[in-house]
Structure formats: C-alpha cells, structure tokens
Write an enzyme that holds these catalytic residues in place. Sequence first.
Site, mmCIF file in Angstrom:
data_model
loop_
_atom_site.group_PDB
_atom_site.id
_atom_site.type_symbol
_atom_site.label_atom_id
_atom_site.label_comp_id
_atom_site.label_asym_id
_atom_site.label_seq_id
_atom_site.Cartn_x
_atom_site.Cartn_y
_atom_site.Cartn_z
ATOM 1 N N HIS A 1 0.832 -1.201 0.000
ATOM 2 C CA HIS A 1 0.000 0.000 0.000
ATOM 3 C C HIS A 1 0.873 1.260 0.000
ATOM 4 O O HIS A 1 2.039 1.221 0.364
ATOM 5 C CB HIS A 1 -0.893 0.005 1.242
ATOM 6 N N GLY A 2 0.263 2.382 -0.358
ATOM 7 C CA GLY A 2 1.007 3.644 -0.377
ATOM 8 C C GLY A 2 1.238 4.209 1.021
ATOM 9 O O GLY A 2 0.901 3.569 2.025
#
Length: 471
Positions: free
Chosen positions: A66-67
Amino acid sequence: MIYVLCAILFASMVTCYDQDYCFASEENPYLMYGTKTAYEFVHEKPRNPEAVPYCRPVQFWMLTRHGTRFPEKKAIYSMQHLPDLRDQIINNHERRRKGRLCSEDLENLRKWTLSVFQNQAKELANQGYDDLKFMARRFKSQFPTLLNQTYSQDLYEFRFTDSERTKASAIAFAEGLFGRSSGIYFPAAVKNDTLLKAYDNCPKWKEEVGNTNKTLEEKHLFQMGPQMQALLQNVSERLGFGYKLTFVQLDEMYDMCRFDKAWNVRNISPWCAVFSKEELHLMEYREDLEYYYRTGYGNEINVKLGCPTVKDLINRFSQMENQNLHDRIQPAGIFYFSHSAALHMTLARLGIAKDREHLTHNNYNTMKSREWRTSKIGPFASNLAAVLFKCDEGDRHRVIFYLGEHLVRFDGCNVGLCSWSYIKDKFSNIAEDCNLDFCYKDRSGTQQHLSISWLTVAAFVFTAFCRQTFI
Ligand SMILES: *[C@@H]1O[C@H](CO)[C@@H](O)[C@H](O)[C@H]1NC(C)=O
Ligand SMILES: *[C@@H]1O[C@H](CO)[C@@H](O)[C@H](O)[C@H]1NC(C)=O
Ligand SMILES: *[C@@H]1O[C@H](CO)[C@@H](O)[C@H](O)[C@H]1NC(C)=O
Ligand SMILES: *[C@@H]1O[C@H](CO)[C@@H](O)[C@H](O)[C@H]1NC(C)=O
C-alpha cells in the site's frame, strides 16, 4: 586588521562549537528511511513504452505494498510525547545554553506541530493515494498495449487484503489507469487470505518469527553495540541533554522525521535535523536487520511463505503461454495490493535482493552496499511487477521483472530480459511444491506437549520412588 581576523576566527570557532551541522540548509539530505521511505525518492523515472525487439507484452502481474499511510495507534500515541520533547530541546538551547542544533533547525522545530490523530491510524495518507495513482500512470505509458485499454472486468483483475489502506491503494491505482469512477470491479477482500497474507495465516510464523525475541536478537545486539551507543550519546548531546535519551525516544523522533517527509515529500521535517547523515545510515541498518529476520532471508520460514505468490505468477504466465491471444481467457493485468511482508517474502522466494552473507549486528561496515535495503525494497508503495512478452524470433516468450519500476537484473538473464523457459525451469519446482502445511506442524507450541509428557514421566518416577520408600 589583526583584531578583525581574531574576531572572525573567534566567531567561526563559536559557531563551530555551537552547531556542527544545519539540516535546513542541507542540499542533499539522506532520504532513505527504511520501511517509511517515500516512494517518490525510490522509484525509477518514467520511461518510454517498453520496446523489446520482435516481442509484445501480453500480461502484466504486480504485487505492491500500500502507499504512504499514517502510523499505527501505538506509534501515534508515542508521537504525542514529541511536543514535550521539543520544548525540552528548545529549553536546553535557550536557557541552559546546551545543545548544538543550528538556529534555523531550532526555529523549524519550534514551528512544528503534531498533525496526526488517533482516528487516522494506519489509513492511507493523501500522498499514499498519489503514490499509487502516479505509479499506475507510469506503468500505463510504459505498457500502453496492455494497460491503456478501456476497462473491462475480464481484462483486469484487482485483489487487496482485508484492510482500508490496501483497498484505497487499489482504488488509487485504478484511477491512474482508467480515470475516476470508471466502474471497476473490486472483489471483497478474502478472509484468511493465504495468497496475499500467507504469513498472517501461518501459526508457525506467528509463534516463531513474527515478533519473537529471536527475530529481534540481531537488532538488539546492534543497539547495544558501540556504533548505536555512540549514536545515542551524540544525538543526546546535540539536543542538549546531559543524559542519554532512550531508544523509544529516538524512535519517536525518527518516525516523525520519516512520516513527515513521506506525507509531504516537498517539505523538510525538522525532526530529521536531529540526526547526522551517518546516523541515518545506522538507523536504516537497524531497521534492515529487523526486517531481514522477520520477513526476509534471515529465516527459512519467510522464504517458504513466499511461494503462494510465486506460484500464482508462474501459473498465470504458464496459462498465458498456452493461450491464443485472440480468445483471451487470462487477464491482461493482475494487480495485488498487500503489505511489505508479502513483498519481502516473495522477493526472498525469487532470490531477489539477496546478499552473500547474512546481515548481523557486527557487519554494518562490510554490508554498506548490501542488496537487502528496506528503503529500496520496502518503502511505501514498493512493488514487484513482472511482464510476460510474446516474441516472433528467438525465445517464444520472455519475462522482465521490475522492482520499484527498476529493472531487476536476474542472474541468467540478459540485462533483465529473461527467457520464460529459463524462469519457468528455475521456479516451477517452487510452484509445484508450494504447500503451507508446515505452518501447522512442528510448531514450538509442541514443546508444551513435550514438557507435559516429561512431567508425566517425572510424576511416575516420583510415585514409584514414594511407594518404595513408604510401603
Ligand atoms: C492512451 O491512449 C490514448 C489514445 O489511444 C492516448 O491519447 C494517451 O496518451 C495514451 N496514454 C498513455 C499513458 O499512454
Ligand atoms: C479465519 O481464521 C480464523 C482464525 O484462524 C477462524 O476462526 C475463521 O473461521 C477463519 N475464517 C474463514 C472464513 O475461514
Ligand atoms: C523477550 O525479551 C524481553 C526483554 O528482554 C523479556 O522481558 C521477555 O520475557 C522475553 N520473552 C520471551 C518469550 O523470551
Ligand atoms: C559521535 O561523535 C564522535 C565525536 O564527535 C564521532 O567521532 C563519532 O563518529 C560520532 N558517532 C556517530 C555514530 O555519529
């Protein structure tokens, strides 16, 4: 004249004494902050469409972390000590005339406020959304024939873990590819996902690796060693404390430095001024040690847990190999959104970022150019992509791997371009033998049974002994 010279000399001596370094005016700050590194500083620059002579890309497979996110609850709670620590640091400099931060760094610290709240814990930050959106756009311009098509459910497959931040990352990535609200099908997260979170569904890993003392042993030894102890001493003195700060306080400052930077890639975080460049390298190694044993080559269990994703990759490409392009059954793009552990284990199973020696508490100096560097292999939005090509000359199929959009120079390949049959030979055993039964066998938990049986034996012997004596 001589007085002027003396005055200049004196002034420069005073400044030298007062401040050894000014982070605010540093032109080339060190930004490799382990697993909290901003993807902006790691990924490869945008490239032209990938041109492999006589070949065209036929399938894109990707596993991404994920970012940029917000810290977990515990870390946010910990960060709430920082305004106090900040006030002490300012007090040390101004009242007690201790400490060596330059006035600009001190001023930035004074202006700093904590801007993260408990209810944001672990959520994707705005920058995290951009990480994935712009990553998708770069991949799209690099592989237009595969990724610059109108969306259809058969063409693209999305899958994320059971968490807000991986779901939001998938949505951001889809926006980068297809634009906003484009009717993408996102299947609900799989419960107990043994593909994207094999480790989380492996009792053996949780009991023996996860957060055990054994996993943290090298990190702890490194902390007790001369380099980290000197770091603690130097940071404490630089901030004007007459005693050594604790590692907990050190982590609060380091976390704030790197999260601030990841959330606002264009700003500087005043908390990074606390560390010299060399100290940031030491902090990075300390984190690399932790992940090396928890999710990397430091434990064979981690390597084994990388097989489900490798198996998926090998199976997808094998099916694609045998499929006629015009009646496409396999998707053109497969996008997985998970966590750094899943990525690290997949890399370990593939032999990527592997060093000849294990990372340990006493080889920091010889491992300076190590492959296992979480800043490179596990920053926010770190990802592994593999692209299968179909070719008219030479090998019928070829594969290229990208890590953080950089070409992976696999052994046995030609500047990253691999023959698919070579990759298949190399990894098909892993795919075929992929089995997570070991997660439930020979666990250290079985020691309990062992000690129970020893107790039974002891009880027997004791009873026998008593009978002999008392009867
Ligand atoms: C995608 O294709 C359209 C037209 O087919 C083109 O205008 C656009 O620039 C392409 N986008 C990328 C990122 O290649
Ligand atoms: C997921 O795992 C938990 C704990 O092992 C178990 O209680 C639960 O039934 C599982 N759920 C599904 C859908 O398999
Ligand atoms: C792990 O180490 C900590 C601190 O050294 C200790 O308090 C704890 O009991 C240890 N746990 C186990 C399971 O050995
Ligand atoms: C700590 O400071 C000493 C003396 O200024 C210096 O020699 C040493 O390299 C520093 N250590 C670290 C880890 O920065």
